[in-house]
Design a protein around this motif. Structure first.
Motif, mmCIF file in Angstrom:
data_model
loop_
_atom_site.group_PDB
_atom_site.id
_atom_site.type_symbol
_atom_site.label_atom_id
_atom_site.label_comp_id
_atom_site.label_asym_id
_atom_site.label_seq_id
_atom_site.Cartn_x
_atom_site.Cartn_y
_atom_site.Cartn_z
ATOM 1 N N TYR A 25 0.814 -1.226 0.000
ATOM 2 C CA TYR A 25 0.000 0.000 0.000
ATOM 3 C C TYR A 25 0.845 1.274 0.000
ATOM 4 O O TYR A 25 0.313 2.370 0.090
ATOM 5 N N GLN A 26 2.166 1.124 -0.060
ATOM 6 C CA GLN A 26 3.005 2.328 -0.098
ATOM 7 C C GLN A 26 2.840 3.034 -1.444
ATOM 8 O O GLN A 26 2.590 2.376 -2.467
ATOM 9 N N PRO A 27 2.980 4.357 -1.463
ATOM 10 C CA PRO A 27 2.829 5.076 -2.725
ATOM 11 C C PRO A 27 3.973 4.748 -3.700
ATOM 12 O O PRO A 27 5.017 4.228 -3.298
ATOM 13 N N LYS A 28 3.747 5.084 -4.969
ATOM 14 C CA LYS A 28 4.661 4.691 -6.057
ATOM 15 C C LYS A 28 6.124 5.035 -5.764
ATOM 16 O O LYS A 28 7.016 4.205 -5.924
ATOM 17 N N GLU A 29 6.372 6.285 -5.299
ATOM 18 C CA GLU A 29 7.766 6.718 -5.115
ATOM 19 C C GLU A 29 8.475 5.900 -4.034
ATOM 20 O O GLU A 29 9.690 5.734 -4.062
ATOM 21 N N VAL A 30 7.706 5.352 -3.069
ATOM 22 C CA VAL A 30 8.314 4.504 -2.036
ATOM 23 C C VAL A 30 8.479 3.077 -2.573
ATOM 24 O O VAL A 30 9.520 2.445 -2.374
ATOM 25 N N GLN A 31 7.474 2.591 -3.282
ATOM 26 C CA GLN A 31 7.599 1.252 -3.894
ATOM 27 C C GLN A 31 8.863 1.189 -4.756
ATOM 28 O O GLN A 31 9.561 0.177 -4.777
ATOM 29 N N GLU A 236 -6.925 -1.360 -0.968
ATOM 30 C CA GLU A 236 -6.327 -0.021 -0.948
ATOM 31 C C GLU A 236 -5.786 0.335 -2.342
ATOM 32 O O GLU A 236 -5.241 -0.530 -3.058
ATOM 33 N N ILE A 237 -5.880 1.593 -2.682
ATOM 34 C CA ILE A 237 -5.655 2.050 -4.047
ATOM 35 C C ILE A 237 -4.245 1.746 -4.596
ATOM 36 O O ILE A 237 -4.094 1.430 -5.779
ATOM 37 N N ASP A 238 -3.220 1.800 -3.739
ATOM 38 C CA ASP A 238 -1.858 1.605 -4.259
ATOM 39 C C ASP A 238 -1.510 0.149 -4.552
ATOM 40 O O ASP A 238 -0.423 -0.121 -5.086
ATOM 41 N N GLU A 257 -12.176 4.605 -5.801
ATOM 42 C CA GLU A 257 -11.001 5.503 -5.896
ATOM 43 C C GLU A 257 -10.533 5.979 -4.520
ATOM 44 O O GLU A 257 -9.362 6.203 -4.289
ATOM 45 N N GLY A 258 -11.510 6.170 -3.617
ATOM 46 C CA GLY A 258 -11.194 6.799 -2.324
ATOM 47 C C GLY A 258 -10.716 5.825 -1.261
ATOM 48 O O GLY A 258 -10.648 6.192 -0.079
ATOM 49 N N ALA A 259 -10.383 4.590 -1.631
ATOM 50 C CA ALA A 259 -9.936 3.614 -0.623
ATOM 51 C C ALA A 259 -8.456 3.846 -0.321
ATOM 52 O O ALA A 259 -7.572 3.231 -0.921
ATOM 53 N N ILE A 260 -8.207 4.760 0.583
ATOM 54 C CA ILE A 260 -6.817 5.150 0.889
ATOM 55 C C ILE A 260 -6.535 4.920 2.372
ATOM 56 O O ILE A 260 -7.272 5.403 3.227
ATOM 57 N N CYS A 261 -5.470 4.183 2.665
ATOM 58 C CA CYS A 261 -5.046 4.010 4.051
ATOM 59 C C CYS A 261 -4.121 5.184 4.379
ATOM 60 O O CYS A 261 -2.952 5.196 3.975
ATOM 61 N N GLU A 262 -4.666 6.147 5.098
ATOM 62 C CA GLU A 262 -3.960 7.421 5.328
ATOM 63 C C GLU A 262 -2.614 7.225 6.020
ATOM 64 O O GLU A 262 -1.630 7.874 5.659
ATOM 65 N N THR A 263 -2.567 6.346 7.000
ATOM 66 C CA THR A 263 -1.315 6.225 7.765
ATOM 67 C C THR A 263 -0.205 5.541 6.954
ATOM 68 O O THR A 263 0.978 5.779 7.195
ATOM 69 N N MET A 264 -0.594 4.724 5.975
ATOM 70 C CA MET A 264 0.411 4.108 5.101
ATOM 71 C C MET A 264 1.135 5.171 4.270
ATOM 72 O O MET A 264 2.246 4.954 3.801
ATOM 73 N N LYS A 265 0.469 6.312 4.070
ATOM 74 C CA LYS A 265 1.047 7.346 3.194
ATOM 75 C C LYS A 265 1.918 8.354 3.958
ATOM 76 O O LYS A 265 2.363 9.345 3.387
#
Ligand code: 13P
Ligand code: SF4
Length: 305
Positions: A25-31, A236-238, A257-265
């Motif tokens: 679930y990490q964003p692209k730049e972290v993946q 989750e979206i990522d 689209e809005g399924a975002i785990c805020e703390t993962m980001k």
């Protein structure tokens, strides 16, 4: 990889003999800068194999980094920000579990790895969404206290002939609670050729409305080997970012689209760079809690082999 910060992180990582573990679930730049990406089970297994690294940077939520510490108490386990908590893991405090155990002395105890270490130390075993059914079958008990995720517990109860008692009554993930049966119906209309896959943290009615129910790692493997071209992804979206990067040629649509785990980001590249420089903040646990929890973690890893 073009980002200057990403390059700085990779250089620091070499200098410090560090490894970066990251959840799907990490964003692209972290993946992109991770040495290893995975679901909770894959990350646990990887954490049990880190012998040659001095420093572990864990880009995930608190319970994942704690599990890495339980398996590597002598290593520096660093999480870029301590605020990255999984709210579900905190829905089962130690005293609530102890009371449920007292009331059900004949029940086995399985905790989802998404739980706090203080609760884990009282479990017979742990599970993730990838191995929950197998782990439940591995216990001799006919009755099982299962927590904190009620939906994963219902998923298990649906597959095996054992009594599953949720503890607490309504533990859940706020992200997966966003999905409804109507969302599945809408996507079926929109993408009639797509297979719809969701995570077992979704409500059981959503699980039943979908074609397949899998962990995030399971989704990646399944899609990579499937002949089908189109998929709707109910997690989750990522997760879509990960699959897109590794499995070219598929059409992937989010269930929401809005399924975002805020703390993962919360693990930004800046925070990851700083955590490498400072080797902090470190994740630690009291020795007795880590030692007692290790039995349950190890049981799960043995069952998963
Ligand atoms: P996975 O183990 O399937 O990656 O799930 C972890 C999680 O927290 C899902 O919300
Ligand atoms: Fe926790 Fe839900 Fe985020 Fe997974 S998606 S880490 S269960 S809050």
């Amino acid at each position: 990889m073009s980002n200057t910060l990403q390059k700085e992180i990779l250089k620091l990582k070499e200098e410090k003999n560090a490894i970066i573990l990251a959840h799907n679930y990490q964003p692209k730049e972290v993946q992109e800068i991770a040495d290893f990406l995975g679901d909770s089970l894959e990350l646990c297994i990887k954490a049990s194999e880190i012998d040659d690294k001095d420093l572990v940077i864990f880009c995930g939520v608190d319970f994942m980094a704690e599990t890495a510490f339980i398996l590597n108490p002598d290593k520096k386990i660093v999480i870029p920000t301590l605020e990255a908590e999984c709210p579900m893991a905190h829905m089962l405090p130690e005293d609530v579990l102890l009371k449920a155990k007292e009331e059900n002395p004949d029940a086995g105890v399985i905790l989802y790895v998404n739980s706090i270490a203080e609760a884990k130390q009282h479990a017979d075993t742990l599970c993730t969404s990838a191995n929950a059914v197998k782990v439940a079958q591995s216990l001799p008990h006919d009755k099982i206290l299962f927590g904190p995720d009620k939906n994963l517990g219902t998923h298990v109860a649906d597959k095996i002939d054992k009594v599953i008692i949720p503890v607490p009554k309504d533990g859940h993930c706020y992200v997966h609670r966003l999905f409804h049966v109507e969302d599945v119906e809408l996507k079926r209309e929109q993408y009639p050729n797509a297979e719809i896959i969701c995570h077992p943290e979704c409500d059981i009615k959503v699980q039943k409305a979908c074609d397949k129910v899998m962990s995030t790692g399971g989704m990646l493997k399944y899609i990579a080997t499937s002949d089908k071209e189109e998929f709707v992804i109910g997690t989750e979206i990522d997760m879509i970012t990960r699959i897109n990067a590794e499995v070219p040629g598929k059409k992937l649509y989010p269930l929401l689209e809005g399924a975002i785990c805020e703390t993962m980001k919360l693990h930004t590249l800046e925070k990851i760079r700083d955590s490498l420089v400072n080797e902090a903040p470190q994740v630690t646990l009291p020795k007795d809690v880590a030692d007692k929890s290790k039995k349950a973690v190890q049981h799960m890893l043995d069952v998963s082999k």
